[in-house]
Structure formats: C-alpha cells, structure tokens
Design a protein around this motif. Structure first.
Motif, PDB file in Angstrom:
ATOM      1  N   LEU A  79     -29.382 -60.019  17.533  1.00 32.50           N
ATOM      2  CA  LEU A  79     -30.705 -60.056  18.977  1.00 32.50           C
ATOM      3  C   LEU A  79     -31.178 -61.519  18.492  1.00 32.50           C
ATOM      4  O   LEU A  79     -31.919 -61.924  18.242  1.00 32.50           O
ATOM      5  N   ALA A  80     -31.785 -60.170  17.070  1.00 32.26           N
ATOM      6  CA  ALA A  80     -32.825 -61.153  16.106  1.00 32.26           C
ATOM      7  C   ALA A  80     -31.640 -61.881  15.377  1.00 32.26           C
ATOM      8  O   ALA A  80     -32.712 -62.935  14.988  1.00 32.26           O
ATOM      9  N   ASP A  81     -31.128 -62.154  14.795  1.00 34.11           N
ATOM     10  CA  ASP A  81     -30.227 -63.349  14.246  1.00 34.11           C
ATOM     11  C   ASP A  81     -30.274 -65.395  15.086  1.00 34.11           C
ATOM     12  O   ASP A  81     -30.805 -66.087  14.324  1.00 34.11           O
ATOM     13  N   LEU A  82     -29.778 -64.604  16.040  1.00 32.94           N
ATOM     14  CA  LEU A  82     -29.014 -65.774  16.722  1.00 32.94           C
ATOM     15  C   LEU A  82     -30.174 -66.479  18.334  1.00 32.94           C
ATOM     16  O   LEU A  82     -29.721 -67.320  18.128  1.00 32.94           O
ATOM     17  N   HIS A  83     -30.860 -65.111  18.334  1.00 32.94           N
ATOM     18  CA  HIS A  83     -31.338 -65.272  19.495  1.00 32.94           C
ATOM     19  C   HIS A  83     -33.276 -65.476  19.245  1.00 32.94           C
ATOM     20  O   HIS A  83     -33.918 -66.022  20.041  1.00 32.94           O
ATOM     21  N   GLY A  84     -33.134 -64.815  17.905  1.00 35.79           N
ATOM     22  CA  GLY A  84     -34.921 -64.193  17.459  1.00 35.79           C
ATOM     23  C   GLY A  84     -35.468 -63.220  19.198  1.00 35.79           C
ATOM     24  O   GLY A  84     -36.770 -63.173  18.775  1.00 35.79           O
ATOM     25  N   LEU A  85     -34.738 -62.013  19.348  1.00 34.34           N
ATOM     26  CA  LEU A  85     -35.114 -61.058  19.899  1.00 34.34           C
ATOM     27  C   LEU A  85     -34.969 -60.248  19.059  1.00 34.34           C
ATOM     28  O   LEU A  85     -34.994 -59.785  18.650  1.00 34.34           O
ATOM     29  N   HIS A  86     -36.586 -58.906  19.889  1.00 39.06           N
ATOM     30  CA  HIS A  86     -36.445 -58.355  19.119  1.00 39.06           C
ATOM     31  C   HIS A  86     -36.682 -56.813  20.060  1.00 39.06           C
ATOM     32  O   HIS A  86     -37.365 -56.470  20.991  1.00 39.06           O
ATOM     33  N   LEU A  87     -35.559 -56.115  20.407  1.00 40.65           N
ATOM     34  CA  LEU A  87     -35.014 -55.694  21.645  1.00 40.65           C
ATOM     35  C   LEU A  87     -35.236 -53.800  20.062  1.00 40.65           C
ATOM     36  O   LEU A  87     -34.684 -53.259  19.127  1.00 40.65           O
ATOM     37  N   PRO A  88     -35.669 -52.497  21.311  1.00 38.26           N
ATOM     38  CA  PRO A  88     -36.388 -51.536  20.931  1.00 38.26           C
ATOM     39  C   PRO A  88     -35.225 -50.878  20.856  1.00 38.26           C
ATOM     40  O   PRO A  88     -34.057 -50.980  21.369  1.00 38.26           O
ATOM     41  N   PRO A  89     -35.164 -49.830  19.967  1.00 32.68           N
ATOM     42  CA  PRO A  89     -33.907 -49.376  19.497  1.00 32.68           C
ATOM     43  C   PRO A  89     -33.537 -48.263  20.706  1.00 32.68           C
ATOM     44  O   PRO A  89     -32.021 -48.309  21.216  1.00 32.68           O
ATOM     45  N   ASP A  90     -34.332 -47.792  21.613  1.00 32.92           N
ATOM     46  CA  ASP A  90     -33.743 -46.930  22.586  1.00 32.92           C
ATOM     47  C   ASP A  90     -33.194 -48.203  23.553  1.00 32.92           C
ATOM     48  O   ASP A  90     -32.328 -47.525  24.537  1.00 32.92           O
ATOM     49  N   LEU A  91     -33.618 -48.932  24.227  1.00 40.37           N
ATOM     50  CA  LEU A  91     -32.902 -49.893  25.218  1.00 40.37           C
ATOM     51  C   LEU A  91     -31.561 -50.339  24.295  1.00 40.37           C
ATOM     52  O   LEU A  91     -30.644 -50.827  25.419  1.00 40.37           O
ATOM     53  N   ALA A  92     -31.500 -50.867  23.411  1.00 41.08           N
ATOM     54  CA  ALA A  92     -30.203 -51.020  23.059  1.00 41.08           C
ATOM     55  C   ALA A  92     -29.265 -50.154  23.173  1.00 41.08           C
ATOM     56  O   ALA A  92     -28.009 -50.010  23.563  1.00 41.08           O
ATOM     57  N   ARG A  93     -29.589 -48.754  22.505  1.00 45.23           N
ATOM     58  CA  ARG A  93     -28.576 -47.510  22.533  1.00 45.23           C
ATOM     59  C   ARG A  93     -28.261 -47.381  24.089  1.00 45.23           C
ATOM     60  O   ARG A  93     -26.722 -47.084  24.715  1.00 45.23           O
ATOM     61  N   ILE A  94     -28.779 -47.794  25.288  1.00 45.70           N
ATOM     62  CA  ILE A  94     -29.028 -48.144  26.901  1.00 45.70           C
ATOM     63  C   ILE A  94     -27.777 -48.198  26.819  1.00 45.70           C
ATOM     64  O   ILE A  94     -26.929 -48.912  27.579  1.00 45.70           O
ATOM     65  N   GLN A  95     -27.960 -49.789  26.639  1.00 43.01           N
ATOM     66  CA  GLN A  95     -27.031 -51.217  26.459  1.00 43.01           C
ATOM     67  C   GLN A  95     -25.642 -50.791  25.701  1.00 43.01           C
ATOM     68  O   GLN A  95     -25.131 -50.902  26.990  1.00 43.01           O
ATOM     69  N   VAL A  96     -25.575 -49.879  24.839  1.00 43.78           N
ATOM     70  CA  VAL A  96     -24.294 -50.070  24.289  1.00 43.78           C
ATOM     71  C   VAL A  96     -23.711 -48.442  25.006  1.00 43.78           C
ATOM     72  O   VAL A  96     -22.317 -48.390  25.386  1.00 43.78           O
ATOM     73  N   ALA A  97     -24.242 -47.720  25.437  1.00 44.66           N
ATOM     74  CA  ALA A  97     -24.419 -45.869  26.035  1.00 44.66           C
ATOM     75  C   ALA A  97     -23.304 -47.097  27.492  1.00 44.66           C
ATOM     76  O   ALA A  97     -22.430 -46.533  27.826  1.00 44.66           O
ATOM     77  N   GLY A  98     -24.114 -47.587  28.297  1.00 48.93           N
ATOM     78  CA  GLY A  98     -24.319 -48.167  29.691  1.00 48.93           C
ATOM     79  C   GLY A  98     -22.773 -48.505  29.683  1.00 48.93           C
ATOM     80  O   GLY A  98     -21.768 -48.777  30.185  1.00 48.93           O
TER      81      GLY A  98
END
Length: 137
Positions: A79-98
């Motif tokens: 997200l940071a390298d390709l799109h310049g977005l910074h996602l909090p670790p908890d939200l990223a964890r929710i995405q992977v768990a989902g």
C-alpha cells in the motif's frame, strides 16, 4: 464393548451397561467448585507469559502470530510503495483475517490450509482493491 458415549448415556438414564459386563461407578465425593469462584468479583486472574514470549515492542504485539505479522507488513508495504497509502496495522490485520475467513467459508478449508493461499500476489491484489476503494470515495 460399548463406547464411552453409550456408557455415559446409560449411566445418565439409570440403565445398565448395554453388554452388562461393565458397572458404572458413582462419584464418592462432591465435585470441586468452579475455579472462577476463587477470584474476587473485580479481581482479574493473572496472565502468565510463556517462556519464549517477549514483552510488547513497537514491531510486534505479544500473543500475535508471526505469520500474521509478516502478512500485515507485506500488505502495508504494498500500500505504501505502490499507492502511497498508510494503513494502520490493526486495519491491515482485519483485511488479512477477513480474506482468510472468506477462503474458509467459500472453499471450506481449515484456517491452517487457508493461510497457504495468502501469498504476496494475493496481498498485492488486496492492496489494489483497497486503493481503488479509497480513490472512489
């Protein structure tokens, strides 16, 4: 020979053993009270750390899976390298768990097997989906 379930059912209903060769023994002393009653109303039981478990640090949270930490780091990196977005670790964890939950429910896999399908390519596609959703809002 009867199974344990049949024996318990027979003992509960007051029937004899199905084969008649095994006698059920009644409890000779009362059962111990539940462990929760030993603690006070507002007192929390003390948590114990395992020998290999570290205290919390900035990079990992105690009790979290190292595999999940790695996948979250990879997703946040895309997200940071390709799109310049910074996602909090908890939200990223929710995405992977989902995504794992989706694999478990759709493909009827167990969680351990579903983890094998969360590759870097899948995480790159998830990063594109997240970036597209953010851009559309």
């Amino acid at each position: 020979m009867a199974t344990a379930k049949v024996m318990r059912t027979a003992a509960f209903t007051g029937c004899d053993s199905p084969q008649g060769d095994i006698r059920m023994r009644a409890r000779t002393r009362p059962a111990a009270p539940a462990r929760q009653t030993d603690h006070g109303v507002f007192e929390q039981p003390r948590r114990r750390r395992y020998v290999g478990q570290l205290k919390t640090s900035t990079s990992t949270v105690a009790g979290r899976s190292p595999w999940m930490n790695d996948r979250v780091t990879v997703l946040r990196g895309f997200l940071a390298d390709l799109h310049g977005l910074h996602l909090p670790p908890d939200l990223a964890r929710i995405q992977v768990a989902g995504h794992i939950e989706l694999l478990v429910s759709v493909l009827r896999l167990n969680r351990q097997t579903a983890r094998q399908f969360v590759t870097d390519d899948v995480l790159r596609e998830m990063a594109v989906d997240i970036a597209t959703a953010v851009a559309s809002e």
